[in-house]
Design a protein around this motif. Sequence first.
Motif, mmCIF file in Angstrom:
data_model
loop_
_atom_site.group_PDB
_atom_site.id
_atom_site.type_symbol
_atom_site.label_atom_id
_atom_site.label_comp_id
_atom_site.label_asym_id
_atom_site.label_seq_id
_atom_site.Cartn_x
_atom_site.Cartn_y
_atom_site.Cartn_z
ATOM 1 N N VAL A 1 39.699 8.234 -29.475
ATOM 2 C CA VAL A 1 41.066 8.195 -30.349
ATOM 3 C C VAL A 1 41.790 7.088 -29.269
ATOM 4 O O VAL A 1 41.912 7.274 -28.178
ATOM 5 C CB VAL A 1 41.787 9.578 -30.298
ATOM 6 N N PRO A 2 42.359 5.919 -29.738
ATOM 7 C CA PRO A 2 43.079 5.049 -29.001
ATOM 8 C C PRO A 2 44.123 5.862 -28.481
ATOM 9 O O PRO A 2 44.786 6.752 -29.141
ATOM 10 C CB PRO A 2 43.541 4.096 -30.322
ATOM 11 N N VAL A 3 44.695 5.197 -27.337
ATOM 12 C CA VAL A 3 45.613 5.986 -26.193
ATOM 13 C C VAL A 3 46.778 6.269 -27.223
ATOM 14 O O VAL A 3 47.832 7.287 -27.145
ATOM 15 C CB VAL A 3 45.928 5.335 -25.098
ATOM 16 N N GLY B 1 34.523 -1.626 -26.166
ATOM 17 C CA GLY B 1 33.862 -2.340 -24.738
ATOM 18 C C GLY B 1 34.010 -1.468 -23.559
ATOM 19 O O GLY B 1 33.528 -1.680 -22.398
ATOM 20 N N GLY B 2 34.965 -0.621 -23.594
ATOM 21 C CA GLY B 2 35.521 0.181 -22.398
ATOM 22 C C GLY B 2 35.998 1.318 -22.821
ATOM 23 O O GLY B 2 36.166 1.867 -24.067
ATOM 24 N N ILE B 3 36.477 2.269 -22.031
ATOM 25 C CA ILE B 3 37.137 3.439 -22.189
ATOM 26 C C ILE B 3 38.265 3.250 -23.062
ATOM 27 O O ILE B 3 38.947 2.207 -22.796
ATOM 28 C CB ILE B 3 37.160 4.532 -21.073
ATOM 29 N N THR B 4 38.832 4.308 -23.705
ATOM 30 C CA THR B 4 40.012 4.053 -24.412
ATOM 31 C C THR B 4 41.329 3.520 -23.629
ATOM 32 O O THR B 4 42.123 2.767 -24.173
ATOM 33 C CB THR B 4 40.228 5.242 -25.529
ATOM 34 N N GLU B 5 41.381 4.276 -22.375
ATOM 35 C CA GLU B 5 42.483 4.063 -21.410
ATOM 36 C C GLU B 5 42.566 2.473 -21.148
ATOM 37 O O GLU B 5 43.459 2.018 -20.791
ATOM 38 C CB GLU B 5 42.396 4.885 -20.370
ATOM 39 N N ALA C 1 41.911 -0.179 -23.139
ATOM 40 C CA ALA C 1 41.779 -1.104 -24.356
ATOM 41 C C ALA C 1 42.911 -2.098 -24.204
ATOM 42 O O ALA C 1 44.073 -1.739 -23.686
ATOM 43 C CB ALA C 1 42.124 -0.211 -25.605
ATOM 44 N N THR C 2 42.480 -3.261 -24.844
ATOM 45 C CA THR C 2 43.460 -4.310 -24.807
ATOM 46 C C THR C 2 43.476 -4.855 -26.287
ATOM 47 O O THR C 2 42.732 -4.124 -27.168
ATOM 48 C CB THR C 2 43.123 -5.379 -24.003
ATOM 49 N N SER C 3 44.359 -5.851 -26.767
ATOM 50 C CA SER C 3 44.199 -6.530 -28.062
ATOM 51 C C SER C 3 42.944 -7.335 -28.176
ATOM 52 O O SER C 3 42.830 -7.968 -29.286
ATOM 53 C CB SER C 3 45.517 -7.172 -28.320
ATOM 54 N N ALA C 4 42.266 -7.550 -27.062
ATOM 55 C CA ALA C 4 40.939 -8.314 -27.337
ATOM 56 C C ALA C 4 39.997 -7.957 -28.096
ATOM 57 O O ALA C 4 39.717 -6.631 -28.062
ATOM 58 C CB ALA C 4 40.456 -8.769 -26.039
ATOM 59 N N PRO C 5 39.064 -8.712 -28.920
ATOM 60 C CA PRO C 5 38.430 -8.443 -29.770
ATOM 61 C C PRO C 5 36.998 -7.426 -29.143
ATOM 62 O O PRO C 5 36.960 -7.923 -28.027
ATOM 63 C CB PRO C 5 37.617 -9.576 -30.625
ATOM 64 N N GLY C 6 36.581 -6.493 -29.597
ATOM 65 C CA GLY C 6 35.478 -5.771 -28.990
ATOM 66 C C GLY C 6 36.067 -4.657 -27.846
ATOM 67 O O GLY C 6 35.234 -4.039 -27.346
ATOM 68 N N ASN C 7 37.269 -4.930 -27.646
ATOM 69 C CA ASN C 7 37.791 -3.781 -26.607
ATOM 70 C C ASN C 7 39.170 -3.138 -27.063
ATOM 71 O O ASN C 7 40.022 -2.923 -26.102
ATOM 72 C CB ASN C 7 38.124 -4.766 -25.258
ATOM 73 N N ASN C 8 39.318 -3.232 -28.264
ATOM 74 C CA ASN C 8 40.813 -2.558 -28.737
ATOM 75 C C ASN C 8 40.670 -1.147 -29.248
ATOM 76 O O ASN C 8 41.722 -0.521 -29.317
ATOM 77 C CB ASN C 8 41.396 -3.533 -29.977
ATOM 78 N N SER C 9 39.638 -0.393 -28.769
ATOM 79 C CA SER C 9 39.444 1.010 -29.074
ATOM 80 C C SER C 9 39.570 1.346 -30.677
ATOM 81 O O SER C 9 39.849 2.493 -31.116
ATOM 82 C CB SER C 9 40.419 1.876 -28.213
ATOM 83 N N ILE C 10 39.547 0.410 -31.457
ATOM 84 C CA ILE C 10 39.662 0.700 -33.135
ATOM 85 C C ILE C 10 38.563 0.489 -33.617
ATOM 86 O O ILE C 10 37.787 -0.655 -33.755
ATOM 87 C CB ILE C 10 40.710 -0.162 -33.674
ATOM 88 N N ILE C 11 37.850 1.405 -34.291
ATOM 89 C CA ILE C 11 36.712 1.279 -35.048
ATOM 90 C C ILE C 11 36.884 0.534 -36.387
ATOM 91 O O ILE C 11 37.734 1.028 -37.006
ATOM 92 C CB ILE C 11 35.897 2.715 -35.325
ATOM 93 N N PRO C 12 36.347 -0.497 -36.735
ATOM 94 C CA PRO C 12 36.601 -1.223 -37.899
ATOM 95 C C PRO C 12 36.578 -0.662 -39.111
ATOM 96 O O PRO C 12 35.431 0.316 -39.052
ATOM 97 C CB PRO C 12 35.690 -2.594 -37.894
#
Length: 373
Positions: free
Chosen positions: A156-158, A113-117, A119-130
């Motif tokens: 890539v997740p930070v 949902g945003g750039i990797t930097e 990222a939070t643990s919120a769904p859609g914003n965790n920078s992890i492709i399912p």
Amino acid sequence: MPDQADKIPRHILPIPDPQHVGLTTYDAKDPNTKYPPITPLRPPRAAPNVLVILLDDVGFGAASAFGGPCQTPNFDQLAANGLRYNRFHTTALCSPTRAAMLTGRNHHSVGLGGITEMATSAPGNNSIIPKTKAPLPLILKLNGYSTAQFGKCHEVPVWQTSPMGPFDQWSTGGGGFEYFHGFLGGETNQYEPGLYEGFTPIEPPKTAEEGYHFTEDMTDKAIAWVRQQKSLMGDKPFFMYFAPGACHAPHHVPQEWADNYRGKFDQGWDKLREETLARQRELGVVPADAQLTPRHKEIPSWDEMPAALKPVLVRQMEVYAGFLEHTDHHVGRLVGALRDMEILSDTLIGPLRRLELLRQGRQGKVRLQHARP
């Protein structure tokens, strides 16, 4: 649509291993002892090579291919021999646009949902492709393509961006690319980049004082890779993702490229917008009656800018334009190499949202057993 002669069931990925059904004898000299040959996996016949070129921060009115003031003769040539799209949508940010393009899905649905930097643990914003949503490069690799990424990798997740990984979200981990040469994150020094080859940190081959620039280096690597790929596996198509650091900050380009635009922007941005729109109307990429959007009140007019600041702003525009033309030059080198190898006519080039080359059935559904092995 797949080749009708292609008998490989491609509706499940990875493609299941063939199972031997028949007699297994005790004596290898028995005339009934025979097994089918091992056949390397290949895509359906006539599947093309695919080259995706992705640039950062290049607006609709920047490149001359769309009426902009920055001269991009190689993009112009590609456009003249292909199609210009004037309704391509981005997410307005680096990582989400890349994730959407590489997966063909809404960026929130693949965790960006945003750039990797950010990222939070919120769904859609965790920078992890399912694991249930495989990227296009992985789908193509599992269908027999060679795959490689060059340039910026901002997917890539930070917390994974170190030589110790983990690497399941890296391009050459779970991303589907067999080879990667480039940098992680949003930006890097184009003269002294932080480079990786695969999972390994590497140093540039020469210094800035010796003439090093990342765009030239990554293009050299891309040309060398595709020459080797076609030399060793000429019957195997490739998917190449070519994503230079341009035109994201920092705007680093050899001075002579910026100097080519001396005086080209002295008229300021308000007049420049009018000139660009006139060229776009002439090209037909906007309707003949298209009007400029009103300038936001937060953006001052050129006439309102202090006289002492205008030379600085003009030089910024010159450097940006030089950076884009410099990038176009190196894209031209890559395309020229494909032409020299006589594979350009078999190569699909451009920004892609979805590739329909290997889809099965009217609905184009592909089920993955292990989406990110």
